[in-house]
Scaffold this motif. Structure first.
Motif, PDB file in Angstrom:
ATOM      1  N   SER A   1       0.863  -1.179   0.000  1.00 32.25           N
ATOM      2  CA  SER A   1       0.000   0.000   0.000  1.00 32.25           C
ATOM      3  C   SER A   1       0.892   1.219   0.000  1.00 32.25           C
TER       4      SER A   1
ATOM      5  N   THR B   1      -1.257  -0.766  -4.080  1.00 26.70           N
ATOM      6  CA  THR B   1      -2.585  -0.210  -3.883  1.00 26.70           C
ATOM      7  C   THR B   1      -2.411   1.230  -3.425  1.00 26.70           C
TER       8      THR B   1
ATOM      9  N   GLU C   1      -3.403   4.490  -1.551  1.00 26.01           N
ATOM     10  CA  GLU C   1      -4.252   4.889  -0.431  1.00 26.01           C
ATOM     11  C   GLU C   1      -4.145   6.386  -0.222  1.00 26.01           C
TER      12      GLU C   1
END
Length: 183
Positions: free
Chosen positions: A133, A150, A152
């Motif tokens: 992340s 990912t 964020e």
């Protein structure tokens, strides 16, 4: 002697993302060391801000700052952690083989790495974001996801030995999380 923390930046680095971590490391008892591509002149930092009549951020000249060491001369074993501020500097620093070597070596050693704003572009280019992340300035989310991470939208996203943030207004939570990783 205090443990050293490396800060990689260059011309176009965001003033608040360089100097806040620099002083925060001093306050916490670490010795901050600024690394740039060159040491023969001061780095020209910039200030990014937002204006109601601009579609993106504005840029003004910030402070100048000396580099302590050339990136090509960095020995990762000398440092407890790595900080990568944003601004425009990461756009060209991510193309330097020594910058990428240093980032990969910090990651392979499991040492804490903090990056903010456009700094995660270097992490993406170094190939260390797969499966993690990562935060960063919203405009770089395609770089983050393209590197297998990912994205964020957070002020202190911790993923293993990485802590990332969106921009200078996240400096407090970002550096707080980094200090926890440093122990």
């Amino acid at each position: 002697m205090a443990d050293k923390v490396l800060i990689i930046t260059g011309d176009g680095g965001e003033t608040l993302e360089v100097l806040y971590p620099y002083e925060r490391m001093r306050e916490a008892g670490y010795e901050p060391v600024v690394a740039a591509l060159h040491t023969d002149r001061k780095i020209q930092l910039v200030v990014h801000d937002f204006s109601d009549d601009f579609d993106t951020y504005t840029e003004k000249l910030g402070h100048t700052w000396p580099a302590d060491i050339a990136i090509k001369d960095v020995n990762v074993g000398d440092y407890a952690g790595l900080i990568i501020p944003g601004g425009r500097a990461p756009e060209y620093l991510r193309l330097d083989k020594d910058v990428l070597r240093v980032v990969r070596e910090f990651n392979e050693a499991g040492k804490p790495i903090a990056a903010t704003c456009h700094g995660p572009m270097i992490l993406a280019q170094a190939g260390i974001l797969e499966g993690r992340s990562c935060a960063g300035f919203g405009m770089i989310s395609p770089d983050v996801t393209g590197a297998g991470a990912t994205y964020e939208d957070g002020d202190s996203v911790v993923s293993d030995n990485l802590v990332t943030a969106r921009a200078w207004n996240d400096n407090g939570p970002w550096m707080g999380a980094f200090l926890k990783l440093l122990g």
